[in-house]
Write a protein that holds these residues in place. Sequence first.
Motif, PDB file in Angstrom:
ATOM      1  N   TRP A  41      52.091  30.895  35.466  1.00 35.63           N
ATOM      2  CA  TRP A  41      52.330  32.212  35.568  1.00 35.63           C
ATOM      3  C   TRP A  41      53.928  32.637  35.522  1.00 35.63           C
ATOM      4  O   TRP A  41      54.710  32.051  36.039  1.00 35.63           O
ATOM      5  N   LEU A  57      47.802  36.758  42.590  1.00 40.33           N
ATOM      6  CA  LEU A  57      48.266  37.394  41.466  1.00 40.33           C
ATOM      7  C   LEU A  57      47.599  38.435  40.767  1.00 40.33           C
ATOM      8  O   LEU A  57      48.006  39.254  40.035  1.00 40.33           O
ATOM      9  N   TYR A  58      46.315  38.699  41.483  1.00 40.34           N
ATOM     10  CA  TYR A  58      45.562  39.778  41.089  1.00 40.34           C
ATOM     11  C   TYR A  58      45.382  40.017  39.565  1.00 40.34           C
ATOM     12  O   TYR A  58      45.782  41.040  39.119  1.00 40.34           O
ATOM     13  N   PRO A  59      44.916  38.970  38.890  1.00 38.43           N
ATOM     14  CA  PRO A  59      44.716  39.175  37.422  1.00 38.43           C
ATOM     15  C   PRO A  59      43.747  40.294  37.032  1.00 38.43           C
ATOM     16  O   PRO A  59      43.002  40.628  37.902  1.00 38.43           O
ATOM     17  N   SER A  88      48.605  39.561  35.101  1.00 42.22           N
ATOM     18  CA  SER A  88      48.438  40.158  36.340  1.00 42.22           C
ATOM     19  C   SER A  88      48.507  41.690  36.512  1.00 42.22           C
ATOM     20  O   SER A  88      49.149  42.229  35.599  1.00 42.22           O
ATOM     21  N   THR A 148      46.923  31.666  41.861  1.00 40.24           N
ATOM     22  CA  THR A 148      46.295  32.803  41.109  1.00 40.24           C
ATOM     23  C   THR A 148      45.639  33.831  41.776  1.00 40.24           C
ATOM     24  O   THR A 148      45.703  35.068  41.539  1.00 40.24           O
TER      25      THR A 148
END
Length: 406
Positions: free
Chosen positions: A389, A339-341, A351, A336
């Motif tokens: 994801w 993935l830069y939420p 993301s 996570t």
Amino acid sequence: MAMLWSKISAVLPPNEEQFPLQFSDKVESSVVEMLKRCRQQLYSDTTRSSRLLNAQIILDFSWEKLNTGTWRDVDKEWRRVYSYGCLFKVAALCREDPSADEVLQAVKTCDMGLLMGAAIMDDILQVIVRILQSEVRKSTKDEEECEHSQVKRIKIECPRVPVIKEELAVPRIKCPSLESFNTDYLLPLKPVILEGIIDHWPALNQHPWSIEYLRSVAGCRTVPVEVGSRYTDEEWSQTLLTVNEFIDRYILNKDGVKASGYLAQHQLFDQIPELKEDIRLPDYCCLGEGDEDDITVNAWFGPGGTVSPLHQDPQLNFLAQVVGSKYIRLYSPEDTDKLYPHQSQLLHNTSQVEVENPDSERFPEFAKAPYLECVLQPGEVLFIPVRHWHYVRSLELSFSVSFWWS
């Protein structure tokens, strides 16, 4: 249309005394009195305009209540009032030899009650809308052949299918036993494509889903539609359209303006039981903790190019492909941080990265995140473990069904 009212009145209570109208004290007495007046008019001779006016008063007043604050705070009693308003309006529209347009308006009114209201009188709006639909089908049978050339053109367009590298491919297995699926995929939370488990669906054989079939069972029905190619776009919005309007505008592009729209909603199968009868719950859902009523079934219907941005869901997911194909990429929740939420609470499960065209300067760690990918074809089911994801792009006209379960 002359026989329509006799069919509708046959499913209504036989007299005013047997027509239920019980509400808690959350509903003002003046509203209850107006509902009783509508009920009295249903069983007596009065003008059509008076019936319509009183039904509309109920609808307008309850609509204000439904749109005050957030939806979860709306008391169910007011949703029931709204459904009664819809019922009285449908009765007023159909009482005296209605025109074709008035029947379509009655169908839309039933759908608004099914979408925004609550079930009343043994789900009577669902019963009535089926009667109305059969009337609409009689009058539209002759129009069904005019678009076949356009539909064929869409079907034979060849999508650009990504090449899936063997080492990145989601594993596939044909009809695993419940025990082996549980041991090898469910408990370790590993994605897998299940083959051969939905071949018995009517949607794939007895009633193959297509534009023509969808028009025939649901063309006149009003449904929520997402407008925009992806929900993270600024111009993304939601609206209500009939299925026919959605197909004409976003699938067949009849107005000549290229636009993106997606029919994506969990109420479709409850709203249109004919479609629900064409699918089945995957047997593997029995391995979950809840019962059948806890499984959320979603419909996803749209043109090629529609994208679901990289996101995660709080439940297990079986994504069943019925029409067309989809490119899907999966990332483990363990990655996570790469993935830069989004930081906002609203999009924290989504993301910021555009998966197939990432900005390596803004998101340098993204390229280091391992992933699996696949092209999901008709008849295949992808198991997406909880919080995995996933990014989805429709390669062509596509209809999928997802089952969210715990």
